[in-house]
Design an enzyme around this catalytic site. Structure first.
Site, PDB file in Angstrom:
ATOM      1  N   HIS A 146      30.188  50.526  32.296  1.00 17.15           N
ATOM      2  CA  HIS A 146      31.417  50.085  32.963  1.00 17.15           C
ATOM      3  C   HIS A 146      31.615  48.578  32.806  1.00 17.15           C
ATOM      4  O   HIS A 146      32.692  48.113  32.419  1.00 17.15           O
ATOM      5  CB  HIS A 146      31.352  50.469  34.448  1.00 17.15           C
ATOM      6  CG  HIS A 146      32.471  49.907  35.273  1.00 17.15           C
ATOM      7  ND1 HIS A 146      33.568  50.645  35.646  1.00 17.15           N
ATOM      8  CD2 HIS A 146      32.657  48.664  35.782  1.00 17.15           C
ATOM      9  CE1 HIS A 146      34.393  49.886  36.353  1.00 17.15           C
ATOM     10  NE2 HIS A 146      33.860  48.667  36.463  1.00 17.15           N
ATOM     11  N   GLU A 147      30.564  47.819  33.072  1.00 18.32           N
ATOM     12  CA  GLU A 147      30.691  46.353  33.035  1.00 18.32           C
ATOM     13  C   GLU A 147      30.953  45.847  31.619  1.00 18.32           C
ATOM     14  O   GLU A 147      31.802  44.983  31.392  1.00 18.32           O
ATOM     15  CB  GLU A 147      29.421  45.696  33.596  1.00 18.32           C
ATOM     16  CG  GLU A 147      29.117  46.049  35.048  1.00 18.32           C
ATOM     17  CD  GLU A 147      30.261  45.733  35.998  1.00 18.32           C
ATOM     18  OE1 GLU A 147      31.073  44.837  35.682  1.00 18.32           O
ATOM     19  OE2 GLU A 147      30.379  46.394  37.032  1.00 18.32           O
ATOM     20  N   HIS A 150      34.526  46.157  30.416  1.00 22.59           N
ATOM     21  CA  HIS A 150      35.456  45.080  30.790  1.00 22.59           C
ATOM     22  C   HIS A 150      35.484  44.007  29.696  1.00 22.59           C
ATOM     23  O   HIS A 150      36.529  43.430  29.410  1.00 22.59           O
ATOM     24  CB  HIS A 150      35.013  44.418  32.105  1.00 22.59           C
ATOM     25  CG  HIS A 150      35.418  45.156  33.348  1.00 22.59           C
ATOM     26  ND1 HIS A 150      36.715  45.540  33.597  1.00 22.59           N
ATOM     27  CD2 HIS A 150      34.692  45.544  34.434  1.00 22.59           C
ATOM     28  CE1 HIS A 150      36.775  46.151  34.785  1.00 22.59           C
ATOM     29  NE2 HIS A 150      35.553  46.174  35.306  1.00 22.59           N
ATOM     30  N   GLU A 204      40.105  48.703  36.086  1.00 20.67           N
ATOM     31  CA  GLU A 204      38.891  49.334  36.621  1.00 20.67           C
ATOM     32  C   GLU A 204      38.768  50.773  36.116  1.00 20.67           C
ATOM     33  O   GLU A 204      37.694  51.223  35.704  1.00 20.67           O
ATOM     34  CB  GLU A 204      38.910  49.319  38.154  1.00 20.67           C
ATOM     35  CG  GLU A 204      38.620  47.964  38.764  1.00 20.67           C
ATOM     36  CD  GLU A 204      37.268  47.411  38.347  1.00 20.67           C
ATOM     37  OE1 GLU A 204      36.370  48.206  38.036  1.00 20.67           O
ATOM     38  OE2 GLU A 204      37.124  46.186  38.307  1.00 20.67           O
TER      39      GLU A 204
HETATM   40 ZN   LIG Z   1      34.850  46.876  37.084  1.00 20.21          ZN
END
Ligand SMILES: [Zn+2]
Length: 280
Positions: A146-147, A150, A204
């Site tokens: 997830h990170e 980004h 997100e």
């Molecule tokens: Zn995030």
């Protein structure tokens, strides 16, 4: 006095004018270069101006500040350190296919907060407080996927663009002189670091989607992501939400969306060769 000397004298006597002009020049140069770009996995067209190199420089500055300020908390040996390095290496290898220029690096900090983040350009920070919630390598791969998403989806550059801060960011990268302290703080707060301004809801959600496919490509069972998000939901009840829970629709919806993307992630899933999928 020659004309150029006269101009020079004018600026020497008025440094603020020279600085403001420099900011404008840098801003204009950057804006001309705004380009379209596709996000990995989701194939969304986005508009960003900062180059990969500029994003790396911006992230590297923030990363260096963070390491300097948290020197005493850096964990550089032991089983937790080994786990974070091992899982990060697998996720980074996958993300590198989308962003070959980025230089990935992960630091584990002793901090009792369930959080992690990845700066533009590939510098990752993990707090030890997330490890009781991730529980195993696949849980940690969910967070790192997830990170890192980004960063590869260039969410910070996109936010800077939307908030008309690209020129300021470019000025910081170029030397950090042509900005006010407030502008500097604002740009740094947008980097996606812990306790900074949250990403948008759409970003997100996109990071969840890309991250799920990344963890699967890295050899971690994507079904583990659903279990992790449920644990995270329980662990964060009544607490300030960490980066990857901030500005989100309800956690229940998040689990639903992740389940919706599971078939795609399953197709990308290549199990690790050994039988240590959930522990290595
Ligand atoms: Zn995030």
């Amino acid at each position: 006095m020659t004309r150029s000397k006269a101009i020079l004298a004018f600026f020497v006597g008025r440094p603020l004018v020279a600085i403001a002009l420099a900011a404008v020049v840098v801003g204009v140069l950057v804006l001309v270069q705004t380009h379209r770009q596709k996000t990995p996995v989701t194939n969304r067209t986005e508009h960003v101006a900062l180059s990969d190199e500029q994003q790396m420089e911006l992230g590297a500055r923030n990363y260096a500040d963070t390491l300097r300020q948290n020197r005493a908390s850096i964990i550089s040996s032991g089983p937790q350190y080994a786990l974070v390095q091992r899982v990060a290496k697998r996720i980074e290898a996958v993300a590198s296919r989308d962003k070959p220029a980025f230089v990935w690096k992960v630091t584990l900090l002793r901090k009792n907060v369930a959080n992690a983040y990845c700066l533009p350009g590939g510098k990752i920070v993990v707090y030890s407080g997330i490890l009781p919630v991730t529980q195993n390598a696949a849980g940690l791969a969910t967070v790192l996927g997830h990170e890192v998403a980004h960063a590869t989806a260039e969410h910070v550059a996109e936010r800077l663009e939307r908030q008309h801060l690209t020129g300021i960011a470019a000025a910081i990268i170029a030397g950090g002189v042509a900005v006010t302290p407030q502008q500097y703080i604002h740009v740094m707060a947008l980097l996606g670091a812990a306790s900074a301004l949250p990403f948008s809801r759409a970003q997100e959600s996109e990071a969840d989607h890309i991250g799920l496919v990344y963890m699967a490509r890295a050899g971690y069972d994507p079904h583990q992501a659903v279990l992790f998000w449920k644990r995270m939901q329980r662990a964060s009840r009544g607490k300030e939400p960490p980066e990857f829970l901030s500005d989100h629709p309800s956690d229940a919806h998040r689990v639903e969306r992740v389940q919706h993307w599971l078939p795609e992630a399953e197709r990308a899933y290549k199990p690790l060769a050994s039988s240590t999928t959930t522990t290595s």
